[in-house]
Design a protein around this motif. Structure first.
Motif, PDB file in Angstrom:
ATOM      1  N   LEU A 170      89.603  -4.105  37.335  1.00 39.64           N
ATOM      2  CA  LEU A 170      88.686  -4.917  38.149  1.00 39.64           C
ATOM      3  C   LEU A 170      88.428  -4.242  39.494  1.00 39.64           C
ATOM      4  CD1 LEU A 170      90.217  -8.494  37.645  1.00 39.64           C
ATOM      5  CD2 LEU A 170      87.958  -7.765  36.876  1.00 39.64           C
ATOM      6  N   THR A 178      83.456 -17.051  48.222  1.00 38.37           N
ATOM      7  CA  THR A 178      83.557 -15.686  47.683  1.00 38.37           C
ATOM      8  C   THR A 178      84.760 -15.586  46.745  1.00 38.37           C
ATOM      9  OG1 THR A 178      82.723 -14.939  49.812  1.00 38.37           O
ATOM     10  CG2 THR A 178      83.593 -13.249  48.383  1.00 38.37           C
ATOM     11  N   ALA A 224      88.175  -8.231  43.759  1.00 41.07           N
ATOM     12  CA  ALA A 224      88.338  -9.162  42.634  1.00 41.07           C
ATOM     13  C   ALA A 224      89.749  -9.059  42.057  1.00 41.07           C
ATOM     14  CB  ALA A 224      87.314  -8.834  41.558  1.00 41.07           C
ATOM     15  N   ARG A 225      90.272  -7.834  42.004  1.00 39.68           N
ATOM     16  CA  ARG A 225      91.620  -7.631  41.460  1.00 39.68           C
ATOM     17  C   ARG A 225      92.661  -8.373  42.300  1.00 39.68           C
ATOM     18  NH1 ARG A 225      91.410  -2.613  41.530  1.00 39.68           N
ATOM     19  NH2 ARG A 225      92.974  -1.792  42.943  1.00 39.68           N
ATOM     20  N   ARG A 261      83.649 -14.792  38.056  1.00 33.43           N
ATOM     21  CA  ARG A 261      83.085 -13.592  37.420  1.00 33.43           C
ATOM     22  C   ARG A 261      84.157 -12.777  36.730  1.00 33.43           C
ATOM     23  NH1 ARG A 261      79.903 -11.501  42.315  1.00 33.43           N
ATOM     24  NH2 ARG A 261      80.297  -9.479  41.384  1.00 33.43           N
ATOM     25  N   SER A 262      85.316 -12.642  37.390  1.00 38.80           N
ATOM     26  CA  SER A 262      86.397 -11.831  36.797  1.00 38.80           C
ATOM     27  C   SER A 262      86.876 -12.443  35.489  1.00 38.80           C
ATOM     28  CB  SER A 262      87.576 -11.724  37.756  1.00 38.80           C
ATOM     29  OG  SER A 262      87.159 -11.133  38.943  1.00 38.80           O
ATOM     30  N   VAL A 267      92.389 -12.135  41.732  1.00 37.56           N
ATOM     31  CA  VAL A 267      92.958 -12.532  40.430  1.00 37.56           C
ATOM     32  C   VAL A 267      94.490 -12.496  40.478  1.00 37.56           C
ATOM     33  CG1 VAL A 267      93.206 -11.765  38.020  1.00 37.56           C
ATOM     34  CG2 VAL A 267      90.940 -11.933  39.051  1.00 37.56           C
ATOM     35  N   SER A 316      83.847 -17.206  43.553  1.00 38.44           N
ATOM     36  CA  SER A 316      82.894 -16.385  42.815  1.00 38.44           C
ATOM     37  C   SER A 316      83.606 -15.189  42.150  1.00 38.44           C
ATOM     38  CB  SER A 316      81.804 -15.930  43.780  1.00 38.44           C
ATOM     39  OG  SER A 316      81.280 -14.710  43.441  1.00 38.44           O
ATOM     40  N   HIS A 317      84.534 -14.563  42.882  1.00 41.34           N
ATOM     41  CA  HIS A 317      85.316 -13.456  42.291  1.00 41.34           C
ATOM     42  C   HIS A 317      86.088 -13.947  41.071  1.00 41.34           C
ATOM     43  CE1 HIS A 317      84.650 -10.074  44.857  1.00 41.34           C
ATOM     44  NE2 HIS A 317      85.097 -10.648  45.956  1.00 41.34           N
TER      45      HIS A 317
END
Lengths: 107, 165
Positions: B101, B132, B105-106, B139-140, B109, B135-136
């Protein structure tokens, strides 16, 4: 199992290496020892030189200012003395001139 | 301290995928905490401080060492089919997908699923708006799920081919 639970399962915490704490304690002790050790000779000299420079930087301008103040005061005193002397001379001259004028008129 | 050790080490390890660097920066973070211990008010504060410090340190380290090339999840090569136990295989696949990712985002998560933090807590830790973070996460999750399903379908097809031949 839901996808999110699967992620939780996959990403569960890993234990830190077995010697993590020992290594950390060694670093902490090394740091404490380094802080407790006396500074090397060149560092002490440098500190002394810096301290001397700071003292000189603070003392010299103060001395110079004091000297200038005294000089100014002495100059003012001399000026006042001169003004007094001139005033005295002026009054004496005026008195003398008056005496001469009077004597000249009587004779 | 043991719980915090695992938390700090795991976050660094999962983010950087490099055990040596993870241990090194985890040690640095604990040492930094030791130096300013008088400013720490409680164990919760210490945990928050450590979590925040390791997140930012790992992000900096990743940027500095260019450990991870700037690639999106779509371009991460899929791991080859393995013969390990299904659970272990699935976990490893997921770990690799998470490792692929993008940086921000990583970390989001990891904080959500390793540390079980909610978006508001993650937002505070990473100085990122809650929207944000959400959203991350959204999407992830979608990308990870899709990618994993694709990989599993490939594995099933490969097994079927093997069974037929």
């Amino acid at each position: 199992m839901s996808f999110e639970d699967q992620l939780r399962e996959t990403l569960r915490q890993e234990p830190a290496p077995a010697d993590f704490r020992a290594k950390l304690m060694a670093r902490v002790q090394a740091e404490s020892r380094a802080a407790a050790l006396p500074a090397p000779w060149w560092k002490r000299r440098l500190s002394l030189a810096l301290a001397a420079a700071l003292v000189a930087g603070a003392v010299i301008p103060a001395g110079v200012l004091e000297h200038e103040r005294r000089e100014r005061e002495r100059g003012l005193a001399a000026r006042n003395q001169l003004l007094t002397a001139l005033a005295v001379t002026n009054s004496t001259l005026r008195h003398t001139r008056e005496m001469i004028r009077r004597n000249t008129r009587h004779s | 301290m043991d719980a915090n050790q695992s938390m700090v080490f795991s976050l660094a390890l999962r983010y950087l995928r490099d055990a040596e660097t993870a241990e090194e920066i985890a040690q640095d973070v604990f040492l930094q905490l030791y130096r300013q211990f008088d400013r720490i008010q409680s164990t919760e504060h210490a945990t928050f401080w450590l979590r925040r410090a390791i997140c930012h340190r790992a992000i900096d380290e990743s940027r500095k060492r260019k450990l991870r090339p700037r690639i999106g999840l779509e371009s991460v090569p899929e791991p080859p089919a393995e013969t390990a136990a299904p659970d272990t295989m699935l976990n490893e696949r997921l770990r690799r997908l998470v490792a692929g990712l993008p940086d921000a985002a990583r970390m989001v998560v990891l904080l959500r699923y390793q540390e079980d933090l909610d978006p508001a807590e993650i937002s505070k830790l990473l100085d990122m708006p809650v929207s944000t973070v959400k959203s991350h996460l959204h999407r992830s999750l979608a990308v990870l799920r899709r990618k994993l399903e694709k990989m599993q379908a490939q594995t099933i097809r490969a097994q079927a081919r093997e069974a037929c031949s």
